[in-house]
Design a protein around this motif. Structure first.
Motif, mmCIF file in Angstrom:
data_model
loop_
_atom_site.group_PDB
_atom_site.id
_atom_site.type_symbol
_atom_site.label_atom_id
_atom_site.label_comp_id
_atom_site.label_asym_id
_atom_site.label_seq_id
_atom_site.Cartn_x
_atom_site.Cartn_y
_atom_site.Cartn_z
ATOM 1 N N MET A 1 0.814 -1.208 0.000
ATOM 2 C CA MET A 1 0.000 0.000 0.000
ATOM 3 C C MET A 1 0.850 1.262 0.000
ATOM 4 S SD MET A 1 -3.138 -0.907 -0.198
ATOM 5 C CE MET A 1 -3.954 0.604 0.270
ATOM 6 N N LYS A 2 2.085 1.146 0.510
ATOM 7 C CA LYS A 2 2.966 2.317 0.597
ATOM 8 C C LYS A 2 3.875 2.464 -0.610
ATOM 9 C CE LYS A 2 3.107 2.163 5.670
ATOM 10 N NZ LYS A 2 3.964 1.919 6.852
ATOM 11 N N TYR A 3 3.699 1.628 -1.627
ATOM 12 C CA TYR A 3 4.569 1.673 -2.806
ATOM 13 C C TYR A 3 4.483 3.046 -3.476
ATOM 14 C CZ TYR A 3 6.077 0.941 -7.595
ATOM 15 O OH TYR A 3 6.707 1.056 -8.792
ATOM 16 N N ASP A 4 5.656 3.646 -3.770
ATOM 17 C CA ASP A 4 5.646 4.971 -4.395
ATOM 18 C C ASP A 4 6.562 5.085 -5.602
ATOM 19 O OD1 ASP A 4 8.139 4.975 -3.261
ATOM 20 O OD2 ASP A 4 7.669 6.461 -1.709
ATOM 21 N N GLY A 5 7.343 4.053 -5.942
ATOM 22 C CA GLY A 5 8.144 4.060 -7.160
ATOM 23 C C GLY A 5 9.466 4.796 -7.076
ATOM 24 N N ARG A 6 9.825 5.324 -5.907
ATOM 25 C CA ARG A 6 11.059 6.104 -5.853
ATOM 26 C C ARG A 6 12.303 5.236 -6.063
ATOM 27 N NH1 ARG A 6 10.684 8.911 -0.237
ATOM 28 N NH2 ARG A 6 8.494 8.917 -0.881
ATOM 29 N N ASN A 7 12.248 3.969 -5.668
ATOM 30 C CA ASN A 7 13.410 3.093 -5.889
ATOM 31 C C ASN A 7 13.606 2.791 -7.375
ATOM 32 O OD1 ASN A 7 14.214 2.861 -3.191
ATOM 33 N ND2 ASN A 7 12.702 1.249 -2.801
ATOM 34 N N GLY B 1 15.066 9.856 -1.658
ATOM 35 C CA GLY B 1 14.807 8.821 -0.657
ATOM 36 C C GLY B 1 14.847 7.410 -1.173
ATOM 37 N N SER B 2 15.536 7.146 -2.308
ATOM 38 C CA SER B 2 15.633 5.780 -2.829
ATOM 39 C C SER B 2 16.632 4.981 -2.013
ATOM 40 C CB SER B 2 16.047 5.802 -4.294
ATOM 41 O OG SER B 2 17.271 6.476 -4.464
ATOM 42 N N ASP B 3 16.451 3.671 -2.030
ATOM 43 C CA ASP B 3 17.306 2.765 -1.268
ATOM 44 C C ASP B 3 18.156 1.940 -2.221
ATOM 45 O OD1 ASP B 3 18.508 0.988 0.426
ATOM 46 O OD2 ASP B 3 16.667 -0.079 0.981
ATOM 47 N N PRO B 4 19.473 2.211 -2.323
ATOM 48 C CA PRO B 4 20.335 1.471 -3.254
ATOM 49 C C PRO B 4 20.392 -0.022 -2.991
ATOM 50 C CG PRO B 4 21.406 3.486 -2.509
ATOM 51 C CD PRO B 4 20.201 3.306 -1.646
ATOM 52 N N ASN B 5 19.988 -0.459 -1.806
ATOM 53 C CA ASN B 5 20.022 -1.888 -1.483
ATOM 54 C C ASN B 5 18.714 -2.602 -1.801
ATOM 55 O OD1 ASN B 5 22.697 -1.862 -0.393
ATOM 56 N ND2 ASN B 5 21.895 -0.886 1.465
ATOM 57 N N GLU C 1 14.120 -3.289 -6.108
ATOM 58 C CA GLU C 1 13.601 -2.446 -7.183
ATOM 59 C C GLU C 1 14.701 -1.557 -7.752
ATOM 60 O OE1 GLU C 1 12.423 -2.592 -4.155
ATOM 61 O OE2 GLU C 1 10.251 -2.967 -4.110
ATOM 62 N N TYR C 2 15.491 -0.974 -6.880
ATOM 63 C CA TYR C 2 16.579 -0.079 -7.300
ATOM 64 C C TYR C 2 17.595 -0.846 -8.144
ATOM 65 C CZ TYR C 2 20.276 3.489 -6.675
ATOM 66 O OH TYR C 2 21.250 4.443 -6.868
ATOM 67 N N LYS C 3 18.002 -2.018 -7.662
ATOM 68 C CA LYS C 3 19.010 -2.807 -8.376
ATOM 69 C C LYS C 3 18.493 -3.271 -9.739
ATOM 70 C CE LYS C 3 20.808 -4.642 -3.994
ATOM 71 N NZ LYS C 3 20.913 -5.856 -3.158
ATOM 72 N N THR C 4 17.216 -3.658 -9.780
ATOM 73 C CA THR C 4 16.658 -4.180 -11.034
ATOM 74 C C THR C 4 16.572 -3.102 -12.100
ATOM 75 O OG1 THR C 4 15.369 -5.819 -9.806
ATOM 76 C CG2 THR C 4 14.681 -5.345 -12.062
ATOM 77 N N THR C 5 16.016 -1.949 -11.752
ATOM 78 C CA THR C 5 15.903 -0.890 -12.758
ATOM 79 C C THR C 5 17.269 -0.335 -13.134
ATOM 80 O OG1 THR C 5 15.436 0.674 -10.963
ATOM 81 C CG2 THR C 5 13.561 -0.207 -12.159
ATOM 82 N N LYS C 6 18.213 -0.379 -12.211
ATOM 83 C CA LYS C 6 19.587 0.031 -12.538
ATOM 84 C C LYS C 6 20.150 -0.876 -13.626
ATOM 85 C CE LYS C 6 24.242 0.078 -10.449
ATOM 86 N NZ LYS C 6 24.768 -1.124 -11.098
#
Length: 607
Positions: A59-65, A122-126, A129-134
């Motif tokens: 519910m808190k998903y916001d896409g920033r990662n 406020g993205s989380d490099p760990n 989602e962040y790793k995949t889109t990277k």
């Protein structure tokens, strides 16, 4: 949020300004504040097994990662482009006796991007989602690395002529070597894969170029071994040699070149093709194929007549078309003057009459045959005016059409005779124009004559009122021996050979619509949520439920897309026993695999 008064909730306020969910009970009538009511409503609305931490996280998903990962992936390539300047700066510092940094300037630049994104959005490099889109951004950004290097090397004088195989291998990441095979071809592919891997990985981070080269060089060999293994399995589960009918394969080839799609089991029945069609759904497969093929058949019919692709397929369209053809090819004949009725014309009339002559012992039949003989006799002559012949042809064909629509057996015979007399006049005109050498008039006449005949054939297949064409009617004409040519012959051969794939869509319903999909989705969602909960708790239930519910709507369309892709369809024609749909679909995916394996193999997801 401020702590709430204990008198409202019946318990002390939770430390830190929140509240303890365990305090609440459905049996205690309490007045909840708006925020608490919203939280309770969300939890209550969530399906059983999906409530808790995993649900709240969703519910808190916001896409920033995802946004941060995409920016970071682009930043990897940007940092590589700046690497020469960073390395020069480090070298200059060392030359000036300055203390060497703990990490290189370029490495620090990459770390600063991560830190900046964390601070800014406020993205989380760990995060996954962040790793995949990277990684996806890096794959997209390096897609042309091999081609760029190959083009660069190809500009060296003589390189394109001397090492075409290596250039192709570099460009494709070792997937091909310009036709070179055997040990030499494999060595060339390995070398090209190494260069491509180094370029791809090096564009993301120059320090990873050696590892990328190693992975890139290994991939062609690994793929070759996988292909051999697939061939062995294919020979076990693939179609037998007995299913390869050369005539049928040739028709399939011609049909596919025209744009038709054919379910795999119609060409090469096999275990794996049956599995794919089962996943797709037999009815849905037929619906999709028929819908695609209907458009192809109608397009070919229009093209055979030279009509625009948006021309309506109606009787009125065919009538107007014939009138235009008559005007272009027949009306100019009025200027020709007298045409001699040569031996071919009178012989044709005699042949018509002879088909219906008898000894006259059965009066009813004798009268009918006499009517045809008398009709033929009326047209016997030594010559006629070209304009009169044009009028006679039109009248005879109109009479023949009306007689063909009659239910009387005698009228059917008269219709055939009437049409044959019109053909005799056309033959006489053709002979006369050929003798005079008037090629322009003759060509226009012959084209109009052929087009009018084709329009009559197309008209038979039109379903008036729907504006559609029934290709199976053309197939029946073809089976009877009607001399179809060009696009109409292609349509007829396809429908005559693969009739199930040529059915008009209205006979089998709307494409990919199934009233059980919702039931399967609900059942799959429940099963997936249950299994996911056992494996991964609440988060696993969320993922499992989503996968299970989505299966009927996602997986079958993917299977149909595989079956009807150009590569898979072509693979059904040429692949030996043991290959076909699945192996060809894998071949289509190989370019992406070759291009991404240096990045995947290095484990860049974790960087």
């Amino acid at each position: 949020m401020a702590a709430y008064d204990a008198d409202v909730f019946g318990a002390p306020a939770a430390a830190g300004g929140g509240f303890d969910a365990d305090v609440f009970s459905a049996s205690v009538p309490v007045k909840q504040p708006p925020v608490a009511q919203l939280a309770a409503a969300q939890q209550k609305a969530a399906p059983v097994g999906l409530r808790g931490e995993g649900y709240e996280k969703a519910m808190k998903y916001d896409g920033r990662n995802q946004i941060g990962g995409a920016i970071r992936g682009a930043g990897s390539i940007g940092s590589t482009l700046l690497a020469p300047f960073d390395y020069a700066e480090d070298a200059l510092k060392r030359a000036m006796g300055m203390a060497a940094p703990a990490v290189s300037t370029n490495t620090q630049r990459r770390r600063d991007i991560d830190a900046g994104l964390t601070s800014a959005i406020g993205s989380d490099p760990n995060s996954t989602e962040y790793k995949t889109t990277k990684l996806l951004a890096e794959i997209g950004g390096t897609s042309g690395a091999g081609g760029f290097v190959a083009d660069l090397v190809g500009k060296i004088p003589g390189a394109a002529a001397k090492i075409p195989g290596l250039l192709d291998a570099i460009r494709t990441g070792g997937m091909s070597a310009n036709g070179y095979t055997g040990a030499g071809g494999m060595a060339t592919r390995v070398a090209g894969g190494a260069v491509n891997g180094a370029a791809t990985a090096g564009l993301v981070d120059p320090l990873d170029a050696p590892e990328g080269a190693m992975i890139g060089s290994a991939f062609p060999v690994a793929t070759k071994l996988a292909g051999e293994t697939g061939g062995i399995l294919g020979r076990v589960f693939g179609p037998s040699a007995q299913t390869a009918n050369p005539t049928k394969l040739q028709t399939a080839k011609e049909s596919m070149e025209a744009g038709y799609v054919i379910p795999p089991n119609m060409i090469k029945p096999s275990f794996k093709n049956s599995v794919i069609e089962s996943i797709s759904g037999k009815q849905a497969t037929a619906q999709i194929a028929s819908t695609k093929n209907q458009a192809i058949s109608e397009g070919l019919a229009r093209r055979s007549l030279g009509l625009p692709q948006d021309a309506p397929l109606t009787f009125e369209t065919m009538k107007s078309y014939r009138a235009a053809q008559h005007q272009a090819g027949y009306e100019p004949l009025r200027q020709v003057g007298m045409i001699p009725a040569g031996s071919n014309f009178n012989r044709a009339l005699d042949d018509i009459a002879n088909q219906y002559k008898g000894k006259g012992t059965i009066p009813a039949i004798a009268d009918s045959k006499k009517e045809i003989s008398d009709l033929v006799a009326l047209h016997k002559s030594t010559g006629f005016d070209a304009g009169d012949a044009v009028d006679a042809i039109r009248t005879l064909r109109e009479d023949a059409t009306a007689l063909f629509q009659s239910t009387s057996a005698g009228d059917k015979a008269k219709a055939k005779a009437t049409k044959a007399i019109a053909d005799a006049y056309e033959g006489a005109i053709d002979d006369a124009l050929g003798a005079t050498g008037n090629s322009k008039l003759l060509t226009a006449y012959r084209d109009a004559r052929q087009n009018i005949a084709k329009s009559g054939t197309v008209e038979k297949a039109i379903r008036e009122g729907s504006g559609t064409l029934d290709a199976r009617i053309l197939a029946r004409e073809f089976q009877k021996g009607k001399p179809l040519t060009g696009d109409l012959k292609t349509v007829a051969k396809f429908a005559n050979t693969f009739d199930k794939a040529a059915q008009p869509p209205h006979l089998i319903g709307s494409p990919a619509v199934h009233n059980l999909n919702s039931m399967f989705s609900a059942g799959g969602g429940g099963l997936g949520a249950g299994l996911g909960s056992v494996i991964g708790g609440a988060p696993g239930a969320v993922v499992g439920g989503a996968l299970g519910a989505g299966y009927p709507y996602v997986v079958p369309p993917i299977a149909r897309s595989m079956m009807f892709s150009k590569g898979a369809q072509q693979g059904l024609l040429s692949a030996p026993s043991g290959q076909g749909l699945l192996s060809t679909s894998l071949d289509e995916a190989l370019p992406l695999m070759y291009r991404t394996n240096p990045l995947l193999g290095q484990g860049l997801i974790g960087q």
